[in-house]
Design a protein around this motif. Structure first.
Motif, PDB file in Angstrom:
ATOM      1  N   MET A  69      16.751   7.256  14.840  1.00  0.00           N
ATOM      2  CA  MET A  69      17.823   6.668  14.057  1.00  0.00           C
ATOM      3  C   MET A  69      19.067   6.585  14.935  1.00  0.00           C
ATOM      4  SD  MET A  69      19.062   5.595  11.049  1.00  0.00           S
ATOM      5  CE  MET A  69      18.009   6.099   9.732  1.00  0.00           C
ATOM      6  N   LYS A  70      19.806   5.522  14.777  1.00  0.00           N
ATOM      7  CA  LYS A  70      21.057   5.328  15.513  1.00  0.00           C
ATOM      8  C   LYS A  70      22.225   5.388  14.528  1.00  0.00           C
ATOM      9  CE  LYS A  70      18.871   2.576  19.046  1.00  0.00           C
ATOM     10  NZ  LYS A  70      18.865   1.318  19.775  1.00  0.00           N
ATOM     11  N   ILE A  71      23.224   6.169  14.882  1.00  0.00           N
ATOM     12  CA  ILE A  71      24.370   6.395  14.008  1.00  0.00           C
ATOM     13  C   ILE A  71      25.655   6.046  14.750  1.00  0.00           C
ATOM     14  CG2 ILE A  71      25.653   8.106  12.661  1.00  0.00           C
ATOM     15  CD1 ILE A  71      22.875   7.681  11.589  1.00  0.00           C
ATOM     16  N   TRP A 117      18.659  11.974  17.026  1.00  0.00           N
ATOM     17  CA  TRP A 117      19.332  10.761  16.600  1.00  0.00           C
ATOM     18  C   TRP A 117      20.395  10.373  17.636  1.00  0.00           C
ATOM     19  CZ3 TRP A 117      20.538  10.714  10.651  1.00  0.00           C
ATOM     20  CH2 TRP A 117      19.338  10.815   9.959  1.00  0.00           C
ATOM     21  N   GLY A 123      21.414   0.562  13.101  1.00  0.00           N
ATOM     22  CA  GLY A 123      21.287   1.804  12.342  1.00  0.00           C
ATOM     23  C   GLY A 123      22.316   1.924  11.249  1.00  0.00           C
TER      24      GLY A 123
END
Length: 92
Positions: free
Chosen positions: A1-3, A46, A67
């Motif tokens: 996941m990219k935040i 992440w 994301g």
């Protein structure tokens, strides 16, 4: 996941201390501690990027991360928060 964690810009008011910060050689009055705390609680695998709009601009490269975008506005930062939301929507 990219935040992508984005701290909204404070408007130029008395309480932003924008002009006083020059005297103490600082770019911002306080770090975005709430977002940093959230970042520390996210899973280690992440990918995270933090952008403080009081010291840097939100670039297309940042928004291209994809994301999820998290931000932590206060009421005084509502205009900046709305601009962040609009840019995220444009970027898809």
């Amino acid at each position: 996941m990219k935040i992508l964690l984005v701290y909204p810009e404070f408007p130029d008011t008395f309480w932003s201390f924008k002009h006083a910060l020059k005297f103490v050689h600082k770019k911002a009055g306080a770090p975005p501690l709430g977002l940093l705390t959230v970042a520390a609680m996210l899973p280690a695998d992440w990918e995270q990027r933090l952008v403080d709009l009081n010291v840097a601009s939100l670039t297309s490269k940042d928004l291209g991360l994809g994301g999820l975008c998290l931000h932590q506005p206060m009421i005084v930062q509502r205009d900046s928060a709305r601009a962040i939301i609009a840019r995220c929507k444009e970027a898809g």
